[in-house]
Design an enzyme around this catalytic site. Structure first.
Site, PDB file in Angstrom:
ATOM      1  N   GLU A 134       0.910  -1.170   0.249  1.00 24.36           N
ATOM      2  CA  GLU A 134      -0.013   0.082   0.019  1.00 24.36           C
ATOM      3  C   GLU A 134       0.773   1.172  -0.117  1.00 24.36           C
ATOM      4  O   GLU A 134       0.503   2.284  -0.706  1.00 24.36           O
ATOM      5  CB  GLU A 134      -0.990   0.071   1.131  1.00 24.36           C
ATOM      6  CG  GLU A 134      -2.025  -1.070   1.173  1.00 24.36           C
ATOM      7  CD  GLU A 134      -3.173  -1.182   2.047  1.00 24.36           C
ATOM      8  OE1 GLU A 134      -4.095  -0.446   1.830  1.00 24.36           O
ATOM      9  OE2 GLU A 134      -2.847  -1.607   3.128  1.00 24.36           O
ATOM     10  N   GLU A 154      -4.305  -9.006   3.685  1.00 22.36           N
ATOM     11  CA  GLU A 154      -4.850  -8.337   4.914  1.00 22.36           C
ATOM     12  C   GLU A 154      -6.370  -9.358   5.105  1.00 22.36           C
ATOM     13  O   GLU A 154      -6.741  -9.607   6.293  1.00 22.36           O
ATOM     14  CB  GLU A 154      -5.589  -6.984   4.687  1.00 22.36           C
ATOM     15  CG  GLU A 154      -4.518  -6.253   5.129  1.00 22.36           C
ATOM     16  CD  GLU A 154      -3.272  -5.655   3.996  1.00 22.36           C
ATOM     17  OE1 GLU A 154      -2.404  -4.924   4.299  1.00 22.36           O
ATOM     18  OE2 GLU A 154      -3.208  -6.700   2.966  1.00 22.36           O
TER      19      GLU A 154
END
Length: 266
Positions: A134, A154
């Site tokens: 990210e 995640e």
């Protein structure tokens, strides 16, 4: 009466616990992530120091891009789960919405990186997963070694990625490829990452690109970035907020346990 003007601090002259920072004359600001644990993991001190470094870089008119890399044969394994498990357990005892508070702080740091008036270049070697992916999605360009690989795991922890990957990746890859990555898990190797547009090329190409960038007027570079980012700002902010709210409402119960199990597999 003359007034002494305060000279902005040199980021490379500061002492950092989680970063190695150099800025040679006529070159770029190179930031090497050491993180807060093995695999250059990204704990609280890292996020604080990165925000401080970005403030210093923005305060000086010295030319140069920001080149972000990792120490050793890995870029970063992502969020420091040991740090985060400790925070979750402390919050459970004392109360407080640590998940949302921390997510918004990390979001703000990544947004500051993306909004830097300087070109931000990711120099990726080895693993780049989770929060690290990210982070590099917020860079302007990405160069990777042949052994680099990428993953956004995640969901395995019961979380929605909430640091901007879900909002920025579709701009790089197209939605179909992003759905493959985030819904099915797995990893993307360097060769495929370059083929699909996640990275711009091999690390051998980075130096030539950064040299071309340094030849451009700084004010023009800053405005080019603003023009490119402006159409996406509203949807990005909405998506970041939505992801944090979902995690706060649905993912908090049992998260520390799931993270502890994940740590056992490392």
């Amino acid at each position: 009466m003359s007034v002494a003007l305060e000279v902005p601090a040199d980021p490379a002259a500061q002492e950092w616990r989680t970063l190695d920072v150099t800025w040679p004359p006529g070159g770029d600001l190179r930031v090497t992530i050491r993180g807060t644990g093995a695999g250059n993991v990204l704990g609280g001190t890292f996020w604080t120091e990165l925000a401080e470094l970005l403030d210093l870089a923005e305060a000086t008119d010295r030319p140069g891009s920001i080149v972000l890399g990792g120490h050793g044969a890995v870029f970063s394994r992502g969020l420091d789960l040991r740090w985060y498990v400790t925070r979750l357990r402390r919050a459970a005892r004392r109360g407080g919405d640590v998940l949302a508070t921390d997510a918004r702080r990390l979001q703000a740091t990544i947004t500051a990186l993306a909004r830097s008036r300087r070109a931000v270049i990711a120099d990726i070697d080895g693993e780049c997963t989770g929060a690290a992916l990210e982070l590099v999605c917020a860079c302007d360009v990405r160069y990777a070694s042949a052994r680099a690989w990428f993953s956004l795991p995640e969901a395995e922890l019961g979380l929605v990625a909430d640091l901007g990957g879900l909002q920025r990746l579709p701009r790089l890859l197209g939605e179909g490829l992003v759905r493959e990555l985030v819904l099915g898990g797995g990893r993307i190797g360097a060769a495929r990452a370059e083929r699909i547009g996640l990275v711009n090329g091999g690390t051998s190409e980075l130096t030539a690109f950064s040299g071309r960038v340094r030849a451009q007027p700084g004010a023009v570079l800053a405005q080019l970035k603003r023009e490119l980012d402006a159409p996406h700002e509203g949807s990005l902010a909405t998506g970041l907020d939505r992801a944090v709210r979902w995690n706060t409402e649905h993912a908090l119960v049992g998260l520390a346990t799931r993270m502890t199990v994940r740590l056992g597999g490392r």
